[in-house]
Design an enzyme around this catalytic site. Structure first.
Site, mmCIF file in Angstrom:
data_model
loop_
_atom_site.group_PDB
_atom_site.id
_atom_site.type_symbol
_atom_site.label_atom_id
_atom_site.label_comp_id
_atom_site.label_asym_id
_atom_site.label_seq_id
_atom_site.Cartn_x
_atom_site.Cartn_y
_atom_site.Cartn_z
ATOM 1 N N HIS A 131 11.993 22.883 4.451
ATOM 2 C CA HIS A 131 12.581 23.333 3.186
ATOM 3 C C HIS A 131 14.068 22.986 3.084
ATOM 4 O O HIS A 131 14.798 23.024 4.067
ATOM 5 C CB HIS A 131 12.399 24.848 3.041
ATOM 6 C CG HIS A 131 13.138 25.613 4.092
ATOM 7 N ND1 HIS A 131 14.446 25.993 3.943
ATOM 8 C CD2 HIS A 131 12.763 26.021 5.332
ATOM 9 C CE1 HIS A 131 14.840 26.624 5.034
ATOM 10 N NE2 HIS A 131 13.846 26.648 5.893
ATOM 11 N N HIS A 140 15.189 6.306 6.950
ATOM 12 C CA HIS A 140 13.858 6.166 7.566
ATOM 13 C C HIS A 140 13.661 7.317 8.546
ATOM 14 O O HIS A 140 14.417 7.461 9.512
ATOM 15 C CB HIS A 140 13.785 4.817 8.306
ATOM 16 C CG HIS A 140 12.453 4.561 8.953
ATOM 17 N ND1 HIS A 140 12.169 3.398 9.606
ATOM 18 C CD2 HIS A 140 11.323 5.307 9.061
ATOM 19 C CE1 HIS A 140 10.935 3.428 10.081
ATOM 20 N NE2 HIS A 140 10.407 4.592 9.767
HETATM 21 C C1 LIG Z 1 17.974 4.131 20.069
HETATM 22 C C2 LIG Z 1 17.414 2.720 20.007
HETATM 23 C C3 LIG Z 1 17.475 2.212 18.559
HETATM 24 C C4 LIG Z 1 18.293 1.854 20.893
HETATM 25 O O1 LIG Z 1 17.932 0.556 20.875
HETATM 26 P P1 LIG Z 1 18.987 -0.576 21.366
HETATM 27 O O2 LIG Z 1 20.057 -0.693 20.345
HETATM 28 O O3 LIG Z 1 18.177 -1.781 21.685
HETATM 29 O O4 LIG Z 1 19.691 0.040 22.623
HETATM 30 P P2 LIG Z 1 19.376 -0.144 24.181
HETATM 31 O O5 LIG Z 1 17.902 -0.214 24.421
HETATM 32 O O6 LIG Z 1 20.239 -1.239 24.646
HETATM 33 O O7 LIG Z 1 19.873 1.239 24.766
HETATM 34 C C5 LIG Z 1 21.234 1.589 24.893
HETATM 35 C C6 LIG Z 1 21.293 2.750 25.861
HETATM 36 O O8 LIG Z 1 20.660 3.889 25.268
HETATM 37 C C7 LIG Z 1 19.536 4.316 26.078
HETATM 38 N N1 LIG Z 1 18.473 4.671 25.158
HETATM 39 C C8 LIG Z 1 17.906 3.865 24.225
HETATM 40 N N2 LIG Z 1 17.004 4.544 23.514
HETATM 41 C C9 LIG Z 1 16.996 5.797 24.015
HETATM 42 C C10 LIG Z 1 16.251 6.934 23.678
HETATM 43 N N3 LIG Z 1 15.371 6.930 22.669
HETATM 44 N N4 LIG Z 1 16.491 8.076 24.365
HETATM 45 C C11 LIG Z 1 17.394 8.093 25.379
HETATM 46 N N5 LIG Z 1 18.139 7.017 25.750
HETATM 47 C C12 LIG Z 1 17.924 5.876 25.065
HETATM 48 C C13 LIG Z 1 19.178 3.117 26.922
HETATM 49 O O9 LIG Z 1 18.543 3.509 28.113
HETATM 50 C C14 LIG Z 1 20.528 2.487 27.159
HETATM 51 O O10 LIG Z 1 21.216 3.244 28.142
HETATM 52 P P3 LIG Z 1 22.101 2.497 29.277
HETATM 53 O O11 LIG Z 1 23.191 1.784 28.496
HETATM 54 O O12 LIG Z 1 22.590 3.631 30.118
HETATM 55 O O13 LIG Z 1 21.169 1.558 29.955
HETATM 56 C C15 LIG Z 1 15.946 2.640 20.487
HETATM 57 O O14 LIG Z 1 15.844 2.768 21.880
HETATM 58 C C16 LIG Z 1 15.103 3.709 19.846
HETATM 59 O O15 LIG Z 1 14.929 4.836 20.328
HETATM 60 N N6 LIG Z 1 14.550 3.342 18.691
HETATM 61 C C17 LIG Z 1 13.694 4.172 17.908
HETATM 62 C C18 LIG Z 1 12.557 3.312 17.454
HETATM 63 C C19 LIG Z 1 11.668 4.037 16.519
HETATM 64 O O16 LIG Z 1 11.522 5.232 16.516
HETATM 65 N N7 LIG Z 1 11.058 3.244 15.681
HETATM 66 C C20 LIG Z 1 10.135 3.761 14.705
HETATM 67 C C21 LIG Z 1 9.476 2.605 14.044
HETATM 68 S S1 LIG Z 1 8.268 3.132 12.954
#
Ligand SMILES: CC(C)(COP(=O)(O)OP(=O)(O)OC[C@H]1O[C@@H](n2cnc3c(N)ncnc32)[C@H](O)[C@@H]1OP(=O)(O)O)[C@@H](O)C(=O)NCCC(=O)NCCS
Length: 209
Positions: A131, A140
């Protein structure tokens, strides 16, 4: 025979397949899919009709089927077609909720009383928006994310899959909240946040937005 409402999609991707599923369940006919890069002729049985053109089927409404919030914004401001919504029949949307033009509400999501969803948002599968939440444009909310009551989300922000935002939190614009994060404090604009509890690990350059 009942005639089907015709629509167009922009983007031939995995996200488009989900929107095709919604359109079919609503008995809509996808007359064509614009895509500036695809080398395929069809997606899910529907024709991919090439680069966007405002000279093609301008009388039909369009949905931008692209997950990237920034790209959706650019197309929304440049395309000349009218935009429509796609809402799956399995969703539960309170009658007081306002959902903006071009937004899509995907299977099994719930939007509760007095929430507002802006234009060109994606409310993805099984997400919960409680709510009084207020979402800007080009947001998104990924699958199975939960926004508790009275959460504000700024334009262009992406909330990752399964993330949880506790009540009364304000998340700024053009943020990325990682999958599974738990947001317990307000988040400034352009923040990149991961973890439990969510911590800002970097700030985006805001030039492109
Ligand atoms: C957050 C996110 C966008 C980061 O992606 P990225 O820009 O490629 O970043 P990286 O993978 O290089 O991660 C950077 C740091 O954050 C950490 N990290 C990334 N995603 C994380 C998450 N979800 N939770 C905790 N830590 C995370 C990585 O381990 C890395 O840490 P480090 O520097 O200590 O190694 C991605 O991991 C994520 O969670 N995306 C969500 C995707 C999603 O929900 N999509 C829905 C589609 S319908």
């Amino acid at each position: 025979m009942e005639s089907k409402n015709k629509i167009l999609l922009y983007g031939a991707s995995g996200h488009s397949k989900v929107l095709i599923s919604i359109a079919e369940s609503e008995n809509m006919l996808i007359e064509g899919i614009f895509d500036d890069f695809s080398t395929h002729s069809h997606l899910g049985g529907y024709p991919i009709i090439g680069n966007y053109s405002d000279e093609l089927l301008l009388e039909l409404p369009l949905v931008i089927a692209i997950g990237d919030n920034n790209i959706r914004k650019k197309i929304a401001f440049s395309a000349l077609h009218e935009f429509t919504q796609l809402i799956h029949k399995s969703t539960v949307i309170d009658e007081t909720v306002r959902v903006g033009k071009g937004s899509v509400v995907i299977h099994n999501s719930i939007i509760q009383r007095d929430a507002i969803v802006g234009d060109h948002c994606i409310i993805n599968s099984n997400s919960s928006i409680d709510h009084d939440c207020n979402l800007g444009d080009f947001v998104h909310i990924s699958p199975s994310a939960t926004l508790c009551g009275n959460v504000k989300v700024g334009d262009g922000t992406h909330i990752g899959a399964g993330a949880t935002v506790i009540p009364n939190i304000k998340i700024g614009k053009w943020c990325v909240i990682g999958a599974g994060a738990v947001i317990t404090k307000d988040i400034p604009d352009f923040s990149f946040v991961v973890g439990i509890p969510g911590k800002v690990i970097k700030t985006f350059n805001n030039d492109k937005n």
